[in-house]
Design a protein around this motif. Structure first.
Motif, PDB file in Angstrom:
ATOM      1  N   ALA A  44       0.321   9.843   7.534  1.00  0.00           N
ATOM      2  CA  ALA A  44      -0.032   8.507   7.045  1.00  0.00           C
ATOM      3  C   ALA A  44       0.830   7.442   7.707  1.00  0.00           C
ATOM      4  CB  ALA A  44       0.123   8.454   5.524  1.00  0.00           C
ATOM      5  N   ASN A  45       2.093   7.735   7.924  1.00  0.00           N
ATOM      6  CA  ASN A  45       2.966   6.779   8.597  1.00  0.00           C
ATOM      7  C   ASN A  45       2.551   6.589  10.057  1.00  0.00           C
ATOM      8  OD1 ASN A  45       5.014   4.956   8.749  1.00  0.00           O
ATOM      9  ND2 ASN A  45       6.635   6.385   8.248  1.00  0.00           N
ATOM     10  N   GLY A  52      -1.339  -0.785  12.889  1.00  0.00           N
ATOM     11  CA  GLY A  52      -0.621  -2.047  12.767  1.00  0.00           C
ATOM     12  C   GLY A  52      -0.527  -2.521  11.327  1.00  0.00           C
ATOM     13  N   ALA A  53      -0.311  -1.597  10.416  1.00  0.00           N
ATOM     14  CA  ALA A  53      -0.268  -1.921   8.990  1.00  0.00           C
ATOM     15  C   ALA A  53       1.004  -2.680   8.640  1.00  0.00           C
ATOM     16  CB  ALA A  53      -0.360  -0.643   8.164  1.00  0.00           C
ATOM     17  N   THR A  55       4.523  -3.708   6.735  1.00  0.00           N
ATOM     18  CA  THR A  55       5.769  -2.964   6.574  1.00  0.00           C
ATOM     19  C   THR A  55       5.826  -2.247   5.230  1.00  0.00           C
ATOM     20  OG1 THR A  55       6.876  -4.601   7.946  1.00  0.00           O
ATOM     21  CG2 THR A  55       8.275  -3.189   6.628  1.00  0.00           C
ATOM     22  N   LEU A  56       5.211  -2.813   4.212  1.00  0.00           N
ATOM     23  CA  LEU A  56       5.211  -2.190   2.896  1.00  0.00           C
ATOM     24  C   LEU A  56       4.524  -0.821   2.924  1.00  0.00           C
ATOM     25  CD1 LEU A  56       6.050  -2.635  -0.027  1.00  0.00           C
ATOM     26  CD2 LEU A  56       3.807  -3.650  -0.429  1.00  0.00           C
ATOM     27  N   VAL A  57       3.482  -0.678   3.719  1.00  0.00           N
ATOM     28  CA  VAL A  57       2.793   0.612   3.855  1.00  0.00           C
ATOM     29  C   VAL A  57       3.713   1.633   4.503  1.00  0.00           C
ATOM     30  CG1 VAL A  57       0.827   1.787   4.911  1.00  0.00           C
ATOM     31  CG2 VAL A  57       0.549  -0.505   3.955  1.00  0.00           C
ATOM     32  N   HIS A  58       4.433   1.211   5.546  1.00  0.00           N
ATOM     33  CA  HIS A  58       5.378   2.120   6.214  1.00  0.00           C
ATOM     34  C   HIS A  58       6.481   2.554   5.250  1.00  0.00           C
ATOM     35  CE1 HIS A  58       3.863   1.780  10.300  1.00  0.00           C
ATOM     36  NE2 HIS A  58       3.699   0.487  10.091  1.00  0.00           N
ATOM     37  N   LEU A  59       6.988   1.602   4.471  1.00  0.00           N
ATOM     38  CA  LEU A  59       8.043   1.940   3.518  1.00  0.00           C
ATOM     39  C   LEU A  59       7.549   2.901   2.447  1.00  0.00           C
ATOM     40  CD1 LEU A  59       9.807  -1.503   3.063  1.00  0.00           C
ATOM     41  CD2 LEU A  59      10.711   0.522   4.192  1.00  0.00           C
ATOM     42  N   ALA A  60       6.350   2.687   1.954  1.00  0.00           N
ATOM     43  CA  ALA A  60       5.801   3.576   0.929  1.00  0.00           C
ATOM     44  C   ALA A  60       5.632   4.990   1.469  1.00  0.00           C
ATOM     45  CB  ALA A  60       4.471   3.030   0.424  1.00  0.00           C
ATOM     46  N   CYS A  61       5.077   5.103   2.670  1.00  0.00           N
ATOM     47  CA  CYS A  61       4.918   6.428   3.282  1.00  0.00           C
ATOM     48  C   CYS A  61       6.269   7.081   3.521  1.00  0.00           C
ATOM     49  CB  CYS A  61       4.164   6.310   4.606  1.00  0.00           C
ATOM     50  SG  CYS A  61       2.465   5.785   4.446  1.00  0.00           S
ATOM     51  N   GLY A  62       7.230   6.314   3.980  1.00  0.00           N
ATOM     52  CA  GLY A  62       8.559   6.845   4.241  1.00  0.00           C
ATOM     53  C   GLY A  62       9.264   7.307   2.986  1.00  0.00           C
TER      54      GLY A  62
END
Length: 81
Positions: A44-45, A52-53, A55-62
Motif C-alpha cells: 500500500a505504501n 502521488g498520494a 503524506t497522511l496516507v504514507h504515514l498511515a501505511c507506515g
C-alpha cells in the motif's frame, strides 16, 4: 484398501478435530495474519508513492506496517525465552 489423497497435508480424515503435533495453534494464525498485514502495508505504501498520494496516507501505511512488524519482533523475542 484406503484411498490417500496425495495433496492432503495431514493424515486425519476431513472434518475431524486435530489435536497434537498436526494442530494449528492460534499463535500460528496470528503470526500469519501479522505477516500479511506487513506485506499489505508495504504494498500500500508503494502504491501510494507511485500514485502521488498525500503524506497522511504514507504515514498511515507506515504506522500499520511498523506496528505489525514490531509485534512480530516482540513475539519472536518472547518465544526464545
Amino acid at each position: 484398501m484406503t484411498y490417500q489423497d496425495p495433496y492432503r497435508l495431514s493424515t486425519t480424515p476431513p472434518h475431524t478435530p486435530v489435536e497434537g503435533p498436526d494442530a494449528v495453534s492460534s499463535g500460528d494464525v496470528l503470526r500469519t495474519l501479522l505477516w500479511a498485514v506487513v506485506v499489505v502495508g508495504v504494498v500500500a505504501n508503494m502504491v501510494a508513492s507511485l500514485a502521488g498520494a498525500d503524506t497522511l496516507v504514507h504515514l498511515a501505511c507506515g504506522v500499520v506496517t511498523v506496528l505489525a512488524a514490531g509485534t512480530l519482533v516482540l513475539r519472536g523475542l518472547r518465544g526464545r525465552r
